[in-house]
Design a protein around this motif. Structure first.
Motif, PDB file in Angstrom:
ATOM      1  N   ASP A 118     110.871 -14.838 105.719  1.00 57.67           N
ATOM      2  CA  ASP A 118     109.961 -15.122 104.608  1.00 57.67           C
ATOM      3  C   ASP A 118     110.484 -14.630 103.265  1.00 57.67           C
ATOM      4  N   LYS A 119     111.758 -14.140 103.255  1.00 56.30           N
ATOM      5  CA  LYS A 119     112.413 -13.712 102.014  1.00 56.30           C
ATOM      6  C   LYS A 119     111.566 -12.675 101.262  1.00 56.30           C
ATOM      7  N   LYS A 120     111.049 -11.705 102.000  1.00 59.88           N
ATOM      8  CA  LYS A 120     110.141 -10.733 101.402  1.00 59.88           C
ATOM      9  C   LYS A 120     110.698  -9.317 101.536  1.00 59.88           C
ATOM     10  N   LEU A 121     110.472  -8.535 100.484  1.00 58.34           N
ATOM     11  CA  LEU A 121     110.897  -7.146 100.444  1.00 58.34           C
ATOM     12  C   LEU A 121     109.770  -6.234 100.927  1.00 58.34           C
ATOM     13  N   TYR A 122     110.121  -5.240 101.754  1.00 60.37           N
ATOM     14  CA  TYR A 122     109.147  -4.283 102.264  1.00 60.37           C
ATOM     15  C   TYR A 122     109.600  -2.865 101.921  1.00 60.37           C
ATOM     16  N   VAL A 123     108.660  -2.071 101.392  1.00 62.98           N
ATOM     17  CA  VAL A 123     108.951  -0.713 100.946  1.00 62.98           C
ATOM     18  C   VAL A 123     107.925   0.239 101.552  1.00 62.98           C
ATOM     19  N   ALA A 124     108.388   1.416 101.975  1.00 58.68           N
ATOM     20  CA  ALA A 124     107.492   2.422 102.553  1.00 58.68           C
ATOM     21  C   ALA A 124     106.893   3.289 101.445  1.00 58.68           C
ATOM     22  N   TYR A 125     105.634   3.707 101.660  1.00 62.64           N
ATOM     23  CA  TYR A 125     104.953   4.624 100.741  1.00 62.64           C
ATOM     24  C   TYR A 125     104.697   5.935 101.465  1.00 62.64           C
ATOM     25  N   LEU A 126     105.065   7.049 100.803  1.00 60.85           N
ATOM     26  CA  LEU A 126     104.877   8.368 101.413  1.00 60.85           C
ATOM     27  C   LEU A 126     104.312   9.325 100.373  1.00 60.85           C
ATOM     28  N   ASP A 127     103.134   9.856 100.622  1.00 59.43           N
ATOM     29  CA  ASP A 127     102.535  10.827  99.707  1.00 59.43           C
ATOM     30  C   ASP A 127     103.482  11.995  99.468  1.00 59.43           C
ATOM     31  N   GLY A 128     103.730  12.301  98.192  1.00 60.92           N
ATOM     32  CA  GLY A 128     104.557  13.445  97.840  1.00 60.92           C
ATOM     33  C   GLY A 128     106.048  13.206  97.872  1.00 60.92           C
ATOM     34  N   TYR A 129     106.477  11.961  98.108  1.00 60.99           N
ATOM     35  CA  TYR A 129     107.925  11.689  98.154  1.00 60.99           C
ATOM     36  C   TYR A 129     108.572  12.027  96.807  1.00 60.99           C
ATOM     37  N   GLY A 130     107.995  11.551  95.720  1.00 64.20           N
ATOM     38  CA  GLY A 130     108.336  12.004  94.374  1.00 64.20           C
ATOM     39  C   GLY A 130     109.749  11.740  93.904  1.00 64.20           C
ATOM     40  N   CYS A 131     110.213  10.492  93.985  1.00 67.07           N
ATOM     41  CA  CYS A 131     111.532  10.137  93.453  1.00 67.07           C
ATOM     42  C   CYS A 131     111.345   9.271  92.212  1.00 67.07           C
ATOM     43  N   ASP A 132     112.055   9.603  91.143  1.00 70.38           N
ATOM     44  CA  ASP A 132     111.960   8.827  89.912  1.00 70.38           C
ATOM     45  C   ASP A 132     112.305   7.362  90.174  1.00 70.38           C
ATOM     46  N   VAL A 133     111.440   6.461  89.711  1.00 71.11           N
ATOM     47  CA  VAL A 133     111.617   5.036  89.987  1.00 71.11           C
ATOM     48  C   VAL A 133     112.919   4.517  89.377  1.00 71.11           C
ATOM     49  N   GLY A 134     113.188   4.894  88.133  1.00 72.14           N
ATOM     50  CA  GLY A 134     114.421   4.439  87.494  1.00 72.14           C
ATOM     51  C   GLY A 134     115.651   4.901  88.249  1.00 72.14           C
ATOM     52  N   GLU A 135     115.631   6.152  88.710  1.00 78.03           N
ATOM     53  CA  GLU A 135     116.767   6.689  89.466  1.00 78.03           C
ATOM     54  C   GLU A 135     116.930   5.952  90.788  1.00 78.03           C
ATOM     55  N   GLY A 136     115.799   5.667  91.452  1.00 80.33           N
ATOM     56  CA  GLY A 136     115.855   4.942  92.721  1.00 80.33           C
ATOM     57  C   GLY A 136     116.441   3.551  92.547  1.00 80.33           C
ATOM     58  N   ILE A 137     116.034   2.855  91.480  1.00 79.73           N
ATOM     59  CA  ILE A 137     116.543   1.505  91.233  1.00 79.73           C
ATOM     60  C   ILE A 137     118.021   1.546  90.873  1.00 79.73           C
ATOM     61  N   SER A 138     118.435   2.522  90.068  1.00 77.59           N
ATOM     62  CA  SER A 138     119.850   2.596  89.687  1.00 77.59           C
ATOM     63  C   SER A 138     120.724   2.869  90.913  1.00 77.59           C
ATOM     64  N   LYS A 139     120.285   3.731  91.826  1.00 79.11           N
ATOM     65  CA  LYS A 139     121.064   3.989  93.037  1.00 79.11           C
ATOM     66  C   LYS A 139     121.103   2.754  93.937  1.00 79.11           C
ATOM     67  N   LEU A 140     120.000   2.017  93.973  1.00 78.74           N
ATOM     68  CA  LEU A 140     119.973   0.769  94.732  1.00 78.74           C
ATOM     69  C   LEU A 140     121.016  -0.200  94.190  1.00 78.74           C
ATOM     70  N   LEU A 141     121.086  -0.318  92.866  1.00 77.14           N
ATOM     71  CA  LEU A 141     122.049  -1.222  92.240  1.00 77.14           C
ATOM     72  C   LEU A 141     123.476  -0.735  92.446  1.00 77.14           C
ATOM     73  N   GLU A 142     123.683   0.580  92.491  1.00 74.58           N
ATOM     74  CA  GLU A 142     125.018   1.117  92.745  1.00 74.58           C
ATOM     75  C   GLU A 142     125.500   0.754  94.144  1.00 74.58           C
ATOM     76  N   THR A 143     124.585   0.725  95.113  1.00 73.49           N
ATOM     77  CA  THR A 143     124.941   0.271  96.458  1.00 73.49           C
ATOM     78  C   THR A 143     125.325  -1.195  96.434  1.00 73.49           C
ATOM     79  N   CYS A 144     124.582  -1.980  95.672  1.00 69.26           N
ATOM     80  CA  CYS A 144     124.898  -3.401  95.521  1.00 69.26           C
ATOM     81  C   CYS A 144     126.286  -3.570  94.908  1.00 69.26           C
TER      82      CYS A 144
END
Length: 417
Positions: A116-142
């Motif tokens: 279905d070409k859909k993205l799934y993300v887990a939610y965890l109370d208190g995980y606390g990772c900066d969204v911008g940092e998470g996206i930049s690391k994702l792009l670095e893997t790409c």
């Protein structure tokens, strides 16, 4: 979140993302997800093992984004779709008063349903990772696995990464970048191949900075600026005269002393403004777009960005790789760990080249089972392999006797793997 263990596990009931923590940071998100079905947000099952909470997210046969990137089949359209979906997930949890920083934005643990070409993300109370940092690391893997011959994808990934690393990052900047018109016009053509032997004789001080425009175009713009400043000065003077500011209060006759002073002030301000504009224009002609001159790096050629990003920590390796300088007065660079960073920043780089044309972190060398690779770290003046310049973040395999250029400083590769 500290003291967290995260992995993908196969159990009798299915395949799960399992996150084990020492203690729960809260349960608000857990309760919200229990009673609300959020599209693309994985809902956890919670269980206690040895008094430690474990969160199980059912992922079935979905693949991680890391697996998706490693296939090397991603194109620009696919990445745009992923980023749009990711932005929607972050905005969706915010609508339910949940924190976007509690989404687990790690490429190994974000999942894609190929049907279905859909993205799934887990939610965890208190995980606390900066969204911008998470996206930049994702792009670095790409960046590590993408097809670097796909120019549209390369410049899309690079542009998104630069946006995500911005000081005042917000999600709208990502969607604006993806949706903006004329994105193709932002692409830069690959620079000509430079032969190592020719480049060797060049020094940092004898390079010519290339102006962006012709003399006629620059002169025309200068005349327009001067005309605008003169027109503004005349307008200010006329307004002051018509309002009576330049007249004697009693007689209403013109006060020539006031007029002369005002005219002098206007001339001084116009001269200052014109001079400042010309200085700014001259600098912008020589400085690439988005260049950070705080780095004190001498610009030899056009570049995408001088900002250098360190992607990961270091691990010990047994491979033997040396970079032998063509200039016998320089020290050789001995690569004994992976990743190995080369640059002029003595605090962050492993191999130091103390030259103004070298970026703080210029390039990265990684040693893996299938070979040794050099990766340009968005350097100002470029990284070259056998005279061919790498794109920012391009991953290029190197071999014995190859010639590596960090700007105009060249080394021969010596290795024993």
């Amino acid at each position: 979140m500290d003291n967290m263990n995260i992995q993908v596990v196969q159990e009798l009931s299915g395949r799960y993302l399992k996150i084990a923590v020492e203690k729960k940071a809260g349960d608000f998100g857990e309760e919200v997800l229990r009673y609300n079905d959020m599209d693309g947000i994985l809902r956890p099952q919670i269980r206690q093992i040895d008094n430690m909470p474990q969160y199980l997210y059912e992922i079935g046969d979905r693949i991680s984004l890391s697996e998706l990137f490693k296939k090397g089949q991603l194109v620009a359209k696919d990445l745009k779709g992923l980023i749009y979906q990711l932005v929607q997930r972050v905005e969706m949890v915010s609508e339910y008063l949940l924190e976007g920083q509690d989404l687990v934005l790690i490429s190994d643990y974000m999942f894609f349903d190929q049907r279905d070409k859909k993205l799934y993300v887990a939610y965890l109370d208190g995980y606390g990772c900066d969204v911008g940092e998470g996206i930049s690391k994702l792009l670095e893997t790409c960046i590590d696995y993408m097809n670097h011959h796909d120019k549209e994808l390369v410049f899309l990934v690079y542009g998104l990464h630069k946006v995500s690393k911005g000081e005042h990052f917000c999600l709208k900047q990502l969607t604006d970048f993806i949706g903006q018109k004329g994105m193709d016009s932002q692409r830069r053509e690959e620079r000509p191949t430079i032969k190592p032997r020719e480049e060797k004789s060049r020094t940092c001080t004898d390079q010519v900075l290339q102006p962006a425009d012709s003399k006629q175009q620059r002169a025309s713009r200068n005349y327009i600026r001067v005309a605008i400043y003169v027109a503004m000065g005349i307008a200010v003077f006329a307004a002051a005269f018509c309002s009576g500011v330049l007249s004697e209060p009693a007689s209403g006759e013109p006060d020539w002393m006031k007029a002369a002073i005002l005219a002098l002030v206007i001339v001084i301000l116009e001269g200052y403004g014109i001079g400042k504009e010309r200085t700014k224009h001259n600098l912008s002609r020589m400085q690439p777009q988005g260049e950070n001159w705080d780095d004190k790096t001498v610009v030899l050629a056009d570049s995408l960005s001088d900002e250098t990003v360190v992607l990961s920590g270091t691990t010990s390796q047994t491979q033997y790789v040396n970079f032998i300088p063509e200039d016998w007065q320089r020290e050789e660079i001995k690569v004994r760990k992976s990743p190995f960073f080369i640059g002029k920043n003595v605090e962050r780089a492993d191999g130091i080249i103390k030259e103004g044309e070298i970026s703080r972190i210029h390039a990265k060398v990684v040693m893996e089972e299938d070979g040794v690779f050099v990766i340009d770290q968005e350097s100002t003046n470029g990284t070259y392999v056998n005279g061919i310049q790498l794109l920012p973040w391009e991953r290029r395999e190197i071999h014995k006797d190859d010639v590596i250029g960090f700007s105009s400083i060249y080394y021969k590769v010596e290795m024993d793997l």
